[in-house]
Enzyme design. Structure first.
Site, short mmCIF file in Angstrom:
data_model
loop_
_atom_site.label_atom_id
_atom_site.label_comp_id
_atom_site.label_asym_id
_atom_site.label_seq_id
_atom_site.Cartn_x
_atom_site.Cartn_y
_atom_site.Cartn_z
N ARG A 83 -8.76 1.04 8.45
CA ARG A 83 -9.36 -0.27 8.72
C ARG A 83 -8.65 -1.01 9.83
O ARG A 83 -9.24 -1.87 10.49
CB ARG A 83 -9.44 -1.11 7.42
N GLU A 120 1.78 0.72 -2.34
CA GLU A 120 1.68 0.15 -3.69
C GLU A 120 1.19 1.11 -4.75
O GLU A 120 1.44 0.92 -5.93
CB GLU A 120 0.85 -1.15 -3.69
#
Length: 178
Positions: free
Chosen positions: A66, A103
């Site tokens: 992205r 994460e």
């Protein structure tokens, strides 16, 4: 004339929140509604590019995938070269590589060895700053190439995950914060 608060409010309202994606407990900030609106997309690109217009940025480095969507138009807005950072095995020539934790897993990024020089003035662009692992890896790659980092600009910063602490002294500017 639009105020900064009006623009930020419009951008903020275009971000969709998707619970439990890509895994349970994660609240994903989806930028695709913003991208679907050309006016908002243009405002987002301006918010990412405008703060460094006078910084003589020569290269915009963007992070797969992205980050590419935002980085390429920022590079055009700054009259700078666009340099993609890719996942391992996606670049066809000799690369620098760095691994990092994120994460919900581990990954690595690569940069063509000839993409940057010591004369390069680099802005890193990405969509989200979460735990900071990806951005820290990108900064390491740019520094490994000997280039000068002007800073990093992200569309969204997730404050609770503390990503800024992981990138050290790298100047980071975020358009939206959650």
């Amino acid at each position: 004339m639009r105020t900064t608060d009006d623009v930020l409010s419009r951008l903020h309202s275009a971000i969709a929140s998707v619970p439990d994606f890509p895994s349970p407990g994660v609240l994903f900030r989806d930028i695709t509604p913003l991208l679907a609106d050309p006016a908002l997309f243009g405002l987002a690109v301006a918010k990412l590019a405008d703060p460094v217009r006078e910084a003589q940025v020569t290269h915009v480095v963007a992070i797969e995938s992205r980050g590419f969507i935002l980085g390429a138009p920022v590079a055009l807005a700054l009259d700078a070269a666009f340099v993609p950072l890719r996942k391992p095995g996606k670049l066809p020539r000799a690369t620098h590589r760095v691994g990092y934790a994120l994460e919900y897993g581990e990954d690595a990024l690569e940069l063509h060895r000839d993409a940057l020089t010591p004369k390069s003035r680099v802005l890193i662009v990405d969509d989200v700053l979460a735990t900071g692992g990806t951005l820290a890896a990108a900064a390491t790659l740019v520094r490994t190439a000997g280039a000068r980092l002007v800073g990093a600009h992200v569309l969204i910063e997730l404050d609770a995950l503390g990503g800024r602490a992981r990138v050290g002294d790298l100047p980071v500017r975020s358009v939206l914060r959650y």
